[in-house]
Scaffold this motif. Structure first.
Motif, short mmCIF file in Angstrom:
data_model
loop_
_atom_site.label_atom_id
_atom_site.label_comp_id
_atom_site.label_asym_id
_atom_site.label_seq_id
_atom_site.Cartn_x
_atom_site.Cartn_y
_atom_site.Cartn_z
N VAL A 154 0.79 -0.94 -0.02
CA VAL A 154 0.00 0.00 -0.15
C VAL A 154 0.93 1.38 -0.07
O VAL A 154 0.53 2.29 -0.67
N ARG A 155 1.84 1.41 0.83
CA ARG A 155 2.57 2.51 0.79
C ARG A 155 3.34 2.66 -0.53
O ARG A 155 3.45 3.75 -0.88
N GLU A 156 3.67 1.64 -0.86
CA GLU A 156 4.51 1.74 -2.32
C GLU A 156 3.51 2.26 -3.46
O GLU A 156 3.81 3.17 -4.36
N ARG A 157 2.39 1.92 -3.47
CA ARG A 157 1.24 2.18 -4.35
C ARG A 157 0.88 3.82 -4.19
O ARG A 157 0.66 4.30 -5.21
N VAL A 158 0.90 4.25 -2.98
CA VAL A 158 0.51 5.72 -2.75
C VAL A 158 1.76 6.65 -3.25
O VAL A 158 1.48 7.43 -3.81
N ILE A 159 2.77 6.08 -2.84
CA ILE A 159 4.11 6.90 -3.12
C ILE A 159 4.16 6.99 -4.80
O ILE A 159 4.51 8.07 -5.53
N ASP A 160 3.87 5.59 -5.71
CA ASP A 160 3.84 5.63 -6.92
C ASP A 160 2.92 6.59 -7.59
O ASP A 160 3.13 7.29 -8.51
N THR A 161 1.59 6.58 -6.89
CA THR A 161 0.90 7.58 -7.44
C THR A 161 1.17 8.95 -7.19
O THR A 161 0.89 9.85 -8.23
N LEU A 162 1.68 9.36 -6.11
CA LEU A 162 2.15 10.74 -5.96
C LEU A 162 3.31 10.95 -6.93
O LEU A 162 3.22 12.24 -7.51
N GLY A 170 3.32 17.92 -12.83
CA GLY A 170 4.34 18.83 -12.16
C GLY A 170 3.95 19.59 -11.05
O GLY A 170 3.04 19.09 -10.35
N GLN A 171 4.60 20.33 -10.30
CA GLN A 171 4.64 21.11 -9.15
C GLN A 171 4.86 22.48 -9.24
O GLN A 171 6.12 22.84 -9.77
N THR A 172 4.09 23.36 -8.36
CA THR A 172 4.26 24.67 -8.53
C THR A 172 4.43 25.10 -6.96
O THR A 172 3.32 24.78 -6.26
N ASP A 173 5.33 26.05 -6.83
CA ASP A 173 5.39 26.56 -5.31
C ASP A 173 5.34 25.30 -4.42
O ASP A 173 4.57 25.38 -3.25
N ASP A 174 5.98 24.16 -4.77
CA ASP A 174 6.34 23.04 -3.73
C ASP A 174 5.04 22.25 -3.59
O ASP A 174 4.75 21.59 -2.60
N LEU A 175 4.00 22.54 -4.43
CA LEU A 175 2.72 21.77 -4.32
C LEU A 175 2.24 21.15 -5.77
O LEU A 175 2.36 21.93 -6.68
N LEU A 176 1.85 19.90 -5.77
CA LEU A 176 1.47 19.18 -6.98
C LEU A 176 0.41 20.10 -7.69
O LEU A 176 -0.58 20.50 -7.06
N LYS A 214 -5.66 20.26 1.79
CA LYS A 214 -5.70 18.92 1.23
C LYS A 214 -4.78 18.60 -0.03
O LYS A 214 -4.54 17.44 -0.61
N ARG A 215 -4.06 19.88 -0.17
CA ARG A 215 -2.78 19.98 -1.26
C ARG A 215 -1.60 19.07 -0.73
O ARG A 215 -1.41 19.21 0.45
N ILE A 216 -1.07 18.49 -1.66
CA ILE A 216 0.31 18.10 -1.38
C ILE A 216 1.54 18.55 -1.92
O ILE A 216 1.39 18.64 -3.32
N GLY A 217 2.53 18.37 -1.33
CA GLY A 217 4.15 18.83 -2.06
C GLY A 217 4.91 17.66 -1.54
O GLY A 217 5.21 17.12 -0.59
N LEU A 218 6.00 17.44 -2.72
CA LEU A 218 6.66 16.39 -2.63
C LEU A 218 8.29 17.16 -2.27
O LEU A 218 8.65 18.03 -3.14
#
Length: 235
Positions: A154-162, A170-176, A214-218
């Protein structure tokens, strides 16, 4: 304010298969017949099981494609953006859409009716060849996704999705640059909303990601990629 109808000749989406062949004289007849419209955020413009009405090309915006599974649960099978095709599953081989499609934000779509698209395929071989390559690539991606879901935890699938969202949007201002709910992430990753929340919480504590609402940044791309590197042949 009403948005102007997209003009294929001046379209900025160089990855669009229509745009790639707009220089061909034979294409002019067909692009003049297209219909363009705006689909508001969260609205559905393809209903799974409805009669196929043709193909859609995204001029501006983002779309999720879904497939209904067990107990009526929708699984996100594809995320798309400008230049991508929507509604091709079953086109030419079935009379009903095999998927549903929703706008993830206000989205401008270009629509080509069945009859016009079939004529285009018959009369413009360069276009037909490129569409065949597109189908082959999509089939390969679908097969890889099946293997990933079977082989990743599960962890790998979530990381793969992100990471997929990062590569695609892409990512802008450190947010997807794609605003998905935790449930939508779960639908795409093939898991549950509760498991996604737990994995994201863990990744945040490890400083691999951060969240703003709810936004995510990598924040640690290399470390995230390292976690799924043994599956790299499936990505």
């Amino acid at each position: 304010m009403k948005e102007a109808r997209p003009i294929c000749e001046s379209c900025v989406n160089e990855n669009c298969v229509i745009k790639k062949h707009i220089h061909l004289e034979k294409m002019k007849t067909y692009v003049e017949k297209k219909n363009s419209f705006v689909c508001k955020k969260s609205h559905q413009f393809i209903i799974e099981g409805a009669l196929i009405q043709g193909l859609y090309f995204i001029y501006k915006g983002k779309v999720k494609t879904v497939k209904t599974g067990i107990n009526g649960k929708e699984q996100i099978v594809r995320l798309t953006k400008e230049g991508d095709i929507v509604g091709f599953r079953g086109f030419g081989t079935a009379n009903k859409y095999l998927i549903g499609a929703y706008a993830l934000e206000d989205t401008m779509l270009c629509h080509f009716a069945n009859e016009d698209m079939m004529e285009l395929l018959k009369n413009v071989p360069e276009f037909t060849f490129d569409l065949m390559l597109f189908y082959a690539e999509e089939l390969n991606k679908s097969e890889n996704n099946v293997r990933k879901i079977a082989q990743m935890n599960v962890r790998e699938r979530v990381i793969d999705t992100l990471l997929y969202i990062y590569r695609k949007f892409g990512q802008t201002d450190d947010l997807l640059n794609l605003d998905l709910s935790r449930r939508e992430i779960a639908d795409f990753a093939g898991t549950t909303e509760e498991q996604v929340i737990r994995v994201l919480s863990s990744l945040k504590k490890e400083s691999l990601i951060y969240t703003s609402g709810k936004r995510i940044g990598l924040t640690q791309l290399d470390l995230l990629k390292k976690e799924i590197k043994e599956h790299k042949n499936l990505i």
